[in-house]
Enzyme design. Structure first.
Site, PDB file in Angstrom:
ATOM      1  N   VAL A   1       0.842  -1.200   0.000  1.00  0.00           N
ATOM      2  CA  VAL A   1       0.000   0.000   0.000  1.00  0.00           C
ATOM      3  C   VAL A   1       0.879   1.252   0.000  1.00  0.00           C
ATOM      4  CG1 VAL A   1      -1.764   1.301   1.274  1.00  0.00           C
ATOM      5  CG2 VAL A   1      -1.897  -1.194   1.157  1.00  0.00           C
ATOM      6  N   CYS A   2       2.002   1.210   0.696  1.00  0.00           N
ATOM      7  CA  CYS A   2       2.863   2.384   0.863  1.00  0.00           C
ATOM      8  C   CYS A   2       3.275   3.032  -0.464  1.00  0.00           C
ATOM      9  CB  CYS A   2       4.097   2.028   1.687  1.00  0.00           C
ATOM     10  SG  CYS A   2       3.686   1.456   3.358  1.00  0.00           S
TER      11      CYS A   2
END
Length: 187
Positions: A46-47
């Site tokens: 997700v980062c």
């Protein structure tokens, strides 16, 4: 304990920005608006989508006099390696702070102790180095950087217009409120 209204405390950390290693301190948050975006770790899932989204909003935020800083528990060396090997992260031109000692992560109260990583925390800091807005998401919930633009515009408006406040969903140019006894129970 809320961090709203708190001054960013002294710190010195190493960061990666535009092919260089740089030092970042609390003084870097003064004299302009800043967004400090914590994330769990480099080379994750997700980062990179969040950091790429921040980069997509960077020019608009700079027009508002706002600088972006991302931060994880990884070192500035790992940030460079990620920048060199990820298509999404290679686009980033803002400062990526390394905090392997967890100093800044603890200061902003986003450390997950057992895992040694940061929560997904976003902080808007005013030109005096004072925290004006906080958003913290669970690990699996990515953020939308476009929402920062309206929040920063509202924070700037309120700072420049004492005695006025911005209602929900306020957009630049829309009507604000002047809290008074006359408004109690009428909104």
């Amino acid at each position: 304990m809320s961090l709203i209204g708190k001054q960013v405390e002294p710190f010195t950390l190493q960061a990666y920005r535009n092919g260089d290693f740089v030092e970042v301190t609390e003084e870097d948050f003064k004299g302009k608006w800043s967004v400090l975006c914590f994330y769990p770790a480099d080379f994750t899932f997700v980062c990179p989508t969040e950091l790429e989204d921040l980069q997509a909003q960077y020019d608009e935020l700079k027009k508002l006099g706002c600088e972006i800083y991302s931060c994880s528990a990884d070192t500035h060396f790992v940030h460079k390696a990620w920048h060199d090997h990820s298509e999404a992260i290679s686009k980033i031109t803002y400062t990526m702070i390394g905090d392997p000692s967890h100093k800044l992560i603890r200061m902003f109260d986003v450390l997950r102790e057992e895992e040694g990583v940061a929560d997904r925390g976003t902080f808007i800091i005013d030109p005096d180095g004072v925290i004006q807005a906080v958003e913290i998401n669970a690990d699996g919930i990515g953020r939308d950087a476009s929402t920062l633009i309206d929040k920063i515009k509202a924070a700037q408006y309120v700072r420049n217009h004492p005695g006025e406040v911005c209602p929900a969903k306020w957009k630049e140019g829309e009507e604000t409120l002047k809290p008074s006894l006359d408004l109690v129970g009428k909104i």
